[in-house]
Scaffold this motif. Sequence first.
Motif, PDB file in Angstrom:
ATOM      1  N   ASP A   1       0.892  -1.395  -0.157  1.00  0.00           N
ATOM      2  CA  ASP A   1       0.020  -0.060   0.033  1.00  0.00           C
ATOM      3  C   ASP A   1       0.849   1.313  -0.071  1.00  0.00           C
ATOM      4  OD1 ASP A   1      -1.905  -1.839   0.410  1.00  0.00           O
ATOM      5  OD2 ASP A   1      -1.973  -1.701   2.749  1.00  0.00           O
ATOM      6  N   GLN A   2       1.996   1.076   0.547  1.00  0.00           N
ATOM      7  CA  GLN A   2       2.910   2.317   0.658  1.00  0.00           C
ATOM      8  C   GLN A   2       3.379   2.837  -0.584  1.00  0.00           C
ATOM      9  OE1 GLN A   2       5.796   0.207   3.213  1.00  0.00           O
ATOM     10  NE2 GLN A   2       5.788   2.041   4.411  1.00  0.00           N
ATOM     11  N   VAL A   3       3.428   1.815  -1.532  1.00  0.00           N
ATOM     12  CA  VAL A   3       4.493   1.806  -2.798  1.00  0.00           C
ATOM     13  C   VAL A   3       4.397   3.320  -3.615  1.00  0.00           C
ATOM     14  CG1 VAL A   3       5.401   0.938  -4.848  1.00  0.00           C
ATOM     15  CG2 VAL A   3       5.188  -0.565  -2.924  1.00  0.00           C
ATOM     16  N   PRO A   4       3.075   3.543  -4.041  1.00  0.00           N
ATOM     17  CA  PRO A   4       3.099   4.582  -4.941  1.00  0.00           C
ATOM     18  C   PRO A   4       3.553   5.960  -4.132  1.00  0.00           C
ATOM     19  CG  PRO A   4       1.094   3.322  -5.022  1.00  0.00           C
ATOM     20  CD  PRO A   4       1.754   2.801  -3.863  1.00  0.00           C
ATOM     21  N   ALA A   5       3.078   5.993  -2.941  1.00  0.00           N
ATOM     22  CA  ALA A   5       3.354   7.160  -2.098  1.00  0.00           C
ATOM     23  C   ALA A   5       4.895   7.231  -1.891  1.00  0.00           C
ATOM     24  CB  ALA A   5       2.664   7.628  -0.929  1.00  0.00           C
ATOM     25  N   LEU A   6       5.545   6.277  -1.386  1.00  0.00           N
ATOM     26  CA  LEU A   6       6.884   6.076  -1.259  1.00  0.00           C
ATOM     27  C   LEU A   6       7.655   6.395  -2.345  1.00  0.00           C
ATOM     28  CD1 LEU A   6       7.663   3.353   1.398  1.00  0.00           C
ATOM     29  CD2 LEU A   6       7.680   5.843   1.617  1.00  0.00           C
ATOM     30  N   VAL A   7       7.247   5.821  -3.586  1.00  0.00           N
ATOM     31  CA  VAL A   7       8.281   6.166  -4.750  1.00  0.00           C
ATOM     32  C   VAL A   7       8.035   7.510  -5.267  1.00  0.00           C
ATOM     33  CG1 VAL A   7       8.235   5.814  -7.324  1.00  0.00           C
ATOM     34  CG2 VAL A   7       7.783   3.591  -5.658  1.00  0.00           C
ATOM     35  N   GLU A   8       6.715   8.101  -5.023  1.00  0.00           N
ATOM     36  CA  GLU A   8       6.620   9.511  -5.318  1.00  0.00           C
ATOM     37  C   GLU A   8       7.417  10.351  -4.385  1.00  0.00           C
ATOM     38  OE1 GLU A   8       2.731  10.558  -7.209  1.00  0.00           O
ATOM     39  OE2 GLU A   8       2.734  11.607  -5.252  1.00  0.00           O
ATOM     40  N   GLN A   9       7.522  10.119  -2.996  1.00  0.00           N
ATOM     41  CA  GLN A   9       8.343  10.904  -2.174  1.00  0.00           C
ATOM     42  C   GLN A   9       9.742  10.738  -2.311  1.00  0.00           C
ATOM     43  OE1 GLN A   9       7.582  10.482   2.101  1.00  0.00           O
ATOM     44  NE2 GLN A   9       5.338   9.685   1.645  1.00  0.00           N
ATOM     45  N   ALA A  10      10.115   9.317  -2.683  1.00  0.00           N
ATOM     46  CA  ALA A  10      11.438   9.424  -2.854  1.00  0.00           C
ATOM     47  C   ALA A  10      12.166  10.265  -3.806  1.00  0.00           C
ATOM     48  CB  ALA A  10      11.949   7.738  -3.384  1.00  0.00           C
ATOM     49  N   VAL A  11      11.547  10.323  -5.114  1.00  0.00           N
ATOM     50  CA  VAL A  11      11.986  10.896  -6.273  1.00  0.00           C
ATOM     51  C   VAL A  11      11.777  12.433  -6.020  1.00  0.00           C
ATOM     52  CG1 VAL A  11      11.686  11.479  -8.484  1.00  0.00           C
ATOM     53  CG2 VAL A  11      11.881   9.091  -7.821  1.00  0.00           C
ATOM     54  N   ASN A  12      10.703  12.711  -5.551  1.00  0.00           N
ATOM     55  CA  ASN A  12      10.559  14.207  -5.419  1.00  0.00           C
ATOM     56  C   ASN A  12      11.518  14.751  -4.189  1.00  0.00           C
ATOM     57  OD1 ASN A  12       8.441  14.420  -7.161  1.00  0.00           O
ATOM     58  ND2 ASN A  12       6.675  14.158  -5.642  1.00  0.00           N
ATOM     59  N   THR A  13      11.973  14.056  -3.073  1.00  0.00           N
ATOM     60  CA  THR A  13      12.651  14.743  -2.340  1.00  0.00           C
ATOM     61  C   THR A  13      14.452  14.718  -3.073  1.00  0.00           C
ATOM     62  OG1 THR A  13      11.281  13.443  -0.535  1.00  0.00           O
ATOM     63  CG2 THR A  13      13.427  14.293   0.087  1.00  0.00           C
ATOM     64  N   ALA A  14      14.312  13.807  -3.688  1.00  0.00           N
ATOM     65  CA  ALA A  14      15.730  13.988  -4.289  1.00  0.00           C
ATOM     66  C   ALA A  14      15.843  15.160  -5.187  1.00  0.00           C
ATOM     67  CB  ALA A  14      16.223  12.695  -5.237  1.00  0.00           C
ATOM     68  N   LEU A  15      14.703  15.526  -5.837  1.00  0.00           N
ATOM     69  CA  LEU A  15      14.659  16.536  -6.846  1.00  0.00           C
ATOM     70  C   LEU A  15      14.698  17.986  -6.060  1.00  0.00           C
ATOM     71  CD1 LEU A  15      12.360  15.164  -9.611  1.00  0.00           C
ATOM     72  CD2 LEU A  15      14.544  15.144  -9.997  1.00  0.00           C
ATOM     73  N   ALA A  16      13.784  18.058  -5.011  1.00  0.00           N
ATOM     74  CA  ALA A  16      13.662  19.151  -4.385  1.00  0.00           C
ATOM     75  C   ALA A  16      14.915  19.486  -3.548  1.00  0.00           C
ATOM     76  CB  ALA A  16      12.423  18.969  -3.437  1.00  0.00           C
ATOM     77  N   GLU A  17      15.315  18.531  -3.038  1.00  0.00           N
ATOM     78  CA  GLU A  17      16.795  18.750  -2.327  1.00  0.00           C
ATOM     79  C   GLU A  17      18.047  18.607  -2.854  1.00  0.00           C
ATOM     80  OE1 GLU A  17      16.488  17.679   1.862  1.00  0.00           O
ATOM     81  OE2 GLU A  17      14.193  17.461   1.950  1.00  0.00           O
ATOM     82  N   GLN A  18      17.995  18.073  -4.193  1.00  0.00           N
ATOM     83  CA  GLN A  18      19.153  17.845  -4.869  1.00  0.00           C
ATOM     84  C   GLN A  18      19.900  16.899  -4.311  1.00  0.00           C
ATOM     85  OE1 GLN A  18      19.866  20.139  -8.157  1.00  0.00           O
ATOM     86  NE2 GLN A  18      17.459  19.477  -7.907  1.00  0.00           N
ATOM     87  N   GLY A  19      19.502  15.950  -3.893  1.00  0.00           N
ATOM     88  CA  GLY A  19      20.137  14.891  -3.009  1.00  0.00           C
ATOM     89  C   GLY A  19      19.921  13.213  -3.554  1.00  0.00           C
ATOM     90  N   VAL A  20      20.361  12.572  -2.625  1.00  0.00           N
ATOM     91  CA  VAL A  20      20.325  10.981  -2.907  1.00  0.00           C
ATOM     92  C   VAL A  20      18.869  10.509  -2.025  1.00  0.00           C
ATOM     93  CG1 VAL A  20      21.122   8.878  -2.460  1.00  0.00           C
ATOM     94  CG2 VAL A  20      22.643  10.773  -3.189  1.00  0.00           C
ATOM     95  N   ALA A  21      18.101   9.869  -2.951  1.00  0.00           N
ATOM     96  CA  ALA A  21      16.874   9.148  -2.320  1.00  0.00           C
ATOM     97  C   ALA A  21      17.228   7.386  -2.491  1.00  0.00           C
ATOM     98  CB  ALA A  21      15.793   9.235  -3.046  1.00  0.00           C
ATOM     99  N   VAL A  22      17.211   6.912  -1.311  1.00  0.00           N
ATOM    100  CA  VAL A  22      17.461   5.555  -1.237  1.00  0.00           C
ATOM    101  C   VAL A  22      16.028   4.681  -1.085  1.00  0.00           C
ATOM    102  CG1 VAL A  22      18.378   3.452  -0.124  1.00  0.00           C
ATOM    103  CG2 VAL A  22      19.758   5.493  -0.559  1.00  0.00           C
TER     104      VAL A  22
END
Length: 573
Positions: free
Chosen positions: A134-155
């Motif tokens: 159930d978490q998957v769509p939201a976690l994928v979105e958060q992972a990439v959006n955080t990497a893009l917004a903070e210009q960093g690494v998402a794992v």
Amino acid sequence: MTTVAELLIESLAEHGVRTVWGVVGDALNPVTDAIRREERIDWVGVRHEEAGAFAAGAQSQLTGRLGVCMGTVGPGALHLLNGLYDAKKSHTPVLAICGQVPREEMGSDFFQEVDNDAVFADVAVFNRTVTSVDQVPALVEQAVNTALAEQGVAVLTLPGDVGGLELPKDTPLPRFVDRQGYGAPSADALQRAAEAINAAGTATLLVGQGARHARAEVLELAERLAAPMVLTLKAKDGFEEDNDFEVGQSGLIGNHATKVAFDGGDVLLMLGTDFPYREFLPTDTTVVQLDVRGEHIGRRTSVDHALVGDAQEGLRRLLPLLEQKTDRRHLGKARSSYTSWRERQAQLADPAYDHKPQGLLRRRLDNPDGRIRPELLAAAVERHADADAVFTSDTGMATVWLSRFVRMTGTRRLVGSYNLGSMANAMPQALGAAALDRDRQVVAFCGDGGLSMLLGDLITAVTYDLPVKLVVFDNGRLGMVKLEMEQVGLPEYGTELANPDFAAVARSIGMDGVRVERPDDVDAAVRDALARPGPVLLDVLTNPEEVAVPPKPTLSQGWSFAIAKSKEFIESR
Ligand SMILES: Cc1ncc(C[n+]2csc(CCOP(=O)(O)OP(=O)(O)O)c2C)c(N)n1
């Protein structure tokens, strides 16, 4: 029906991801299978995951878009770590998809289990293990959006049993938001900074990569203030050519003109830079610092006027507040120091130049084997490389030679491990660059120590026909460390490398390999290597005794160097 892995890969493809780098295996098999079926994404199977992380980071730095790499359970994920740190410290968005043991085994010290959430806590701006579908769509979105917004690494860590699980019907595809610029500094702060700048007799600029997109404004500022412009290594890319104000780099790799520029400025404007070497920065100067990241302000030198905001927005608002400075003597002094330094550098790169130091150092620096001066090699690359080539350079002396001899025209690009300072970055970063555009020339300045650390990934260049031109400064040494030791009076120790013939190694794996042993052959060898179509390794035997003089050489450094050389001489007898 869509699986977790398919959703993840489709969302990345929709966002424009075109390459994923890594090593296949266990928990990530559903993900690689989804990549196999996704026409828009190419898989590049590297030989060491660190190379994949460096390559993904380089792609991200060159395009400003998300880079993606993968490492599977335990050791495969750990191998990514150094390349991910490089992305973190380069402020570039990278997604690492990592494997984990199946959920029912998590926490049991299972075979290969490491706690990814703990391991990646320091490197990642987003770091989560998926524990439920159930978490998957939201976690994928958060992972990439955080990497893009903070210009960093998402794992994003996927336990072995999760990737192949089916998602409920109508699960929406995760969508990602690219960074949309930052705001400008406050009007008050700009006004006060402008007053200080107007009150100062002379000004000097220190420009970093954070101002790259504001080239026109930075040049207008330099003209308005008649200010010499010190460039960080990362700002060579974007500012070096067609710039009547630049005076090269500071720091250990730099040149004396930057000291003239720093010492002669009443006010220093630091623009988009986190240049870390405080001992090279001027003291007793009014400092104005403009940076989009507030945390950068004041951490290298004490700052009088902090301007937090985008460089371009900030300068557009600052420029109308600034008066024209008419006295150009400060600029003239720094520029003439720079011109004479460049003339001396050009001499060093001249094959006819007789480079014989005098006195105590003579015997050790004489280069009795007639090995090639690295300056000669770097200058030959500069002569023959394309006007829009992408360059990478290994941490070590290779970066010094690149910084001094390769001019970054407006269309050339430069990537290195310039914030993390890791060895072994140049070749895998070049692979990343070449995968973006196989028609664009990519030239890596490799140290022999650096290249041999990730040597296995030469094979990746051949397997995927990534036409990188690898120029190896084969001095048989960990050269920069040798210099560090000698500068403090220690004889070099542990720095010698018993190298193979790297050109023969290259040929044995199907890559063009050329070895150059004589100064007279350098120019033609470089020209030919750069003109060949596929991946090429040019193994050039360079002189390990070549030293690079920093902008502020001290008497004590000179003495220590002489002492080290005499110790080496005595030991060699
Ligand atoms: C992964 C890693 N290990 C160790 C170091 C410390 N270090 C910095 S430069 C250097 C020597 C580099 O040697 P080489 O690649 O042969 O290049 P050279 O300086 O001789 O041109 C070392 C060991 C580092 N920066 N990164």
